[in-house]
Write an enzyme that holds these catalytic residues in place. Sequence first.
Site, mmCIF file in Angstrom:
data_model
loop_
_atom_site.group_PDB
_atom_site.id
_atom_site.type_symbol
_atom_site.label_atom_id
_atom_site.label_comp_id
_atom_site.label_asym_id
_atom_site.label_seq_id
_atom_site.Cartn_x
_atom_site.Cartn_y
_atom_site.Cartn_z
ATOM 1 N N GLY A 294 -23.015 42.188 23.625
ATOM 2 C CA GLY A 294 -21.817 41.830 24.386
ATOM 3 C C GLY A 294 -21.300 43.027 25.160
ATOM 4 O O GLY A 294 -21.422 44.164 24.700
ATOM 5 N N GLN B 36 -15.531 48.138 29.960
ATOM 6 C CA GLN B 36 -16.422 49.173 29.406
ATOM 7 C C GLN B 36 -17.248 49.878 30.475
ATOM 8 O O GLN B 36 -17.793 50.952 30.221
ATOM 9 C CB GLN B 36 -17.364 48.564 28.361
ATOM 10 C CG GLN B 36 -16.664 48.072 27.105
ATOM 11 C CD GLN B 36 -17.639 47.402 26.175
ATOM 12 O OE1 GLN B 36 -17.896 46.211 26.300
ATOM 13 N NE2 GLN B 36 -18.210 48.148 25.248
ATOM 14 N N CYS C 116 -20.076 48.722 18.719
ATOM 15 C CA CYS C 116 -19.636 48.592 20.105
ATOM 16 C C CYS C 116 -20.439 49.568 20.960
ATOM 17 O O CYS C 116 -20.646 50.716 20.554
ATOM 18 C CB CYS C 116 -18.149 48.912 20.215
ATOM 19 S SG CYS C 116 -17.482 48.781 21.882
ATOM 20 N N LEU C 117 -20.879 49.126 22.130
ATOM 21 C CA LEU C 117 -21.627 50.011 23.029
ATOM 22 C C LEU C 117 -20.793 51.215 23.454
ATOM 23 O O LEU C 117 -21.358 52.246 23.814
ATOM 24 C CB LEU C 117 -22.080 49.233 24.271
ATOM 25 C CG LEU C 117 -23.220 48.237 24.045
ATOM 26 C CD1 LEU C 117 -23.431 47.390 25.291
ATOM 27 C CD2 LEU C 117 -24.502 48.967 23.668
ATOM 28 N N HIS D 240 -14.128 40.199 19.790
ATOM 29 C CA HIS D 240 -14.328 41.628 20.076
ATOM 30 C C HIS D 240 -14.261 41.891 21.587
ATOM 31 O O HIS D 240 -13.583 42.810 22.040
ATOM 32 C CB HIS D 240 -15.687 42.050 19.493
ATOM 33 C CG HIS D 240 -16.088 43.459 19.784
ATOM 34 N ND1 HIS D 240 -16.190 44.418 18.802
ATOM 35 C CD2 HIS D 240 -16.420 44.081 20.944
ATOM 36 C CE1 HIS D 240 -16.553 45.570 19.350
ATOM 37 N NE2 HIS D 240 -16.717 45.387 20.656
ATOM 38 N N GLU D 241 -14.945 41.049 22.359
ATOM 39 C CA GLU D 241 -14.999 41.251 23.819
ATOM 40 C C GLU D 241 -13.670 40.910 24.484
ATOM 41 O O GLU D 241 -13.259 41.592 25.431
ATOM 42 C CB GLU D 241 -16.135 40.437 24.432
ATOM 43 C CG GLU D 241 -17.533 40.752 23.901
ATOM 44 C CD GLU D 241 -17.911 42.222 23.982
ATOM 45 O OE1 GLU D 241 -17.378 42.924 24.858
ATOM 46 O OE2 GLU D 241 -18.716 42.684 23.154
ATOM 47 N N HIS E 19 -11.346 43.812 24.383
ATOM 48 C CA HIS E 19 -11.607 44.824 25.424
ATOM 49 C C HIS E 19 -10.801 44.538 26.695
ATOM 50 O O HIS E 19 -10.309 45.451 27.349
ATOM 51 C CB HIS E 19 -13.090 44.857 25.793
ATOM 52 C CG HIS E 19 -13.951 45.687 24.881
ATOM 53 N ND1 HIS E 19 -13.719 47.024 24.668
ATOM 54 C CD2 HIS E 19 -15.053 45.370 24.165
ATOM 55 C CE1 HIS E 19 -14.653 47.501 23.837
ATOM 56 N NE2 HIS E 19 -15.468 46.518 23.516
HETATM 57 C C1 QAP Z 1 -19.804 43.675 20.009
HETATM 58 O O1 QAP Z 1 -21.588 45.127 20.260
HETATM 59 C C2 QAP Z 1 -20.029 43.080 18.651
HETATM 60 O O2 QAP Z 1 -23.625 51.577 17.933
HETATM 61 C C3 QAP Z 1 -21.052 43.953 20.795
HETATM 62 O O3 QAP Z 1 -25.925 52.629 18.830
HETATM 63 C C4 QAP Z 1 -20.718 43.758 17.655
HETATM 64 O O4 QAP Z 1 -23.381 45.045 21.556
HETATM 65 C C5 QAP Z 1 -19.550 41.858 18.378
HETATM 66 C C6 QAP Z 1 -24.741 48.827 20.045
HETATM 67 C C7 QAP Z 1 -20.906 43.165 16.425
HETATM 68 C C8 QAP Z 1 -19.748 41.285 17.158
HETATM 69 C C9 QAP Z 1 -20.442 41.935 16.179
HETATM 70 C C10 QAP Z 1 -23.977 49.581 19.182
HETATM 71 C C11 QAP Z 1 -25.927 49.380 20.511
HETATM 72 C C12 QAP Z 1 -24.325 47.510 20.505
HETATM 73 C C13 QAP Z 1 -24.376 50.847 18.780
HETATM 74 C C14 QAP Z 1 -22.758 45.629 20.720
HETATM 75 C C15 QAP Z 1 -25.578 51.382 19.263
HETATM 76 C C16 QAP Z 1 -26.346 50.641 20.121
HETATM 77 C C17 QAP Z 1 -23.176 46.910 20.159
HETATM 78 CO CO CO Z 2 -17.189 46.615 22.342
#
Ligand code: QAP
Ligand code: CO
Length: 168
Positions: A46, A51, A93-94, A135-136, A139
């Site tokens: 996401g 971001q 989170c990215l 979560h999104e 943001h």
């Molecule tokens: C948000 O998160 C989310 O630490 C999206 O090293 C996460 O795409 C919603 C990511 C979990 C619900 C559950 C994170 C990639 C990506 C990192 C992501 C990383 C590389 C996170």
């Molecule tokens: Co995020």
Amino acid sequence: MAILDILHYPDERLHLKASKVENFDANLSKIIDDMFETMYDSNGIGLAAIQVDIQKRIVVMDLSKKDYPMEKILLINPQIIEKNGTTEYEEGCLSVPGVYEKITRYETVTIEYQDISGNILTRECDELLSICVQHELDHLDGKVFVDYLSPLKQNFIKKKMKKLDRDR
Ligand code: QAP
Ligand code: CO
């Protein structure tokens, strides 16, 4: 198509509030293409426009890395219109790479949003989709999942992130 730079916590621009999308034009579809490319390139599920330093209410998602069918999900001007229950999930989170923390969210949410043509749609979300949507949407209002943690944990994560960006 272009891969955009992702802002890293604690960049203060992550705390800006995004404004409503009013024009469903070619400029919007270019932003969306670039957001999908950026999310796939960094292995995310996401990404919100905030971001990538664009203060518009746009979210892209694709949960296929997490055992879901491949689906490009686009939410424009999304709002939660119904919510039920609570659940916990270890979120990442990215914008906060390498950090995962348990966060409490609603178990299910129903959202109203617009598609790329401006049509209004609703969708019921549960499980990971529900978590990701919440979560999104946070943001878009300048909220990062780290904001839910204790001040002590927030400081620890800030230090870790600064070190990471220094070493990059
Ligand atoms: C948000 O998160 C989310 O630490 C999206 O090293 C996460 O795409 C919603 C990511 C979990 C619900 C559950 C994170 C990639 C990506 C990192 C992501 C990383 C590389 C996170
Ligand atoms: Co995020």
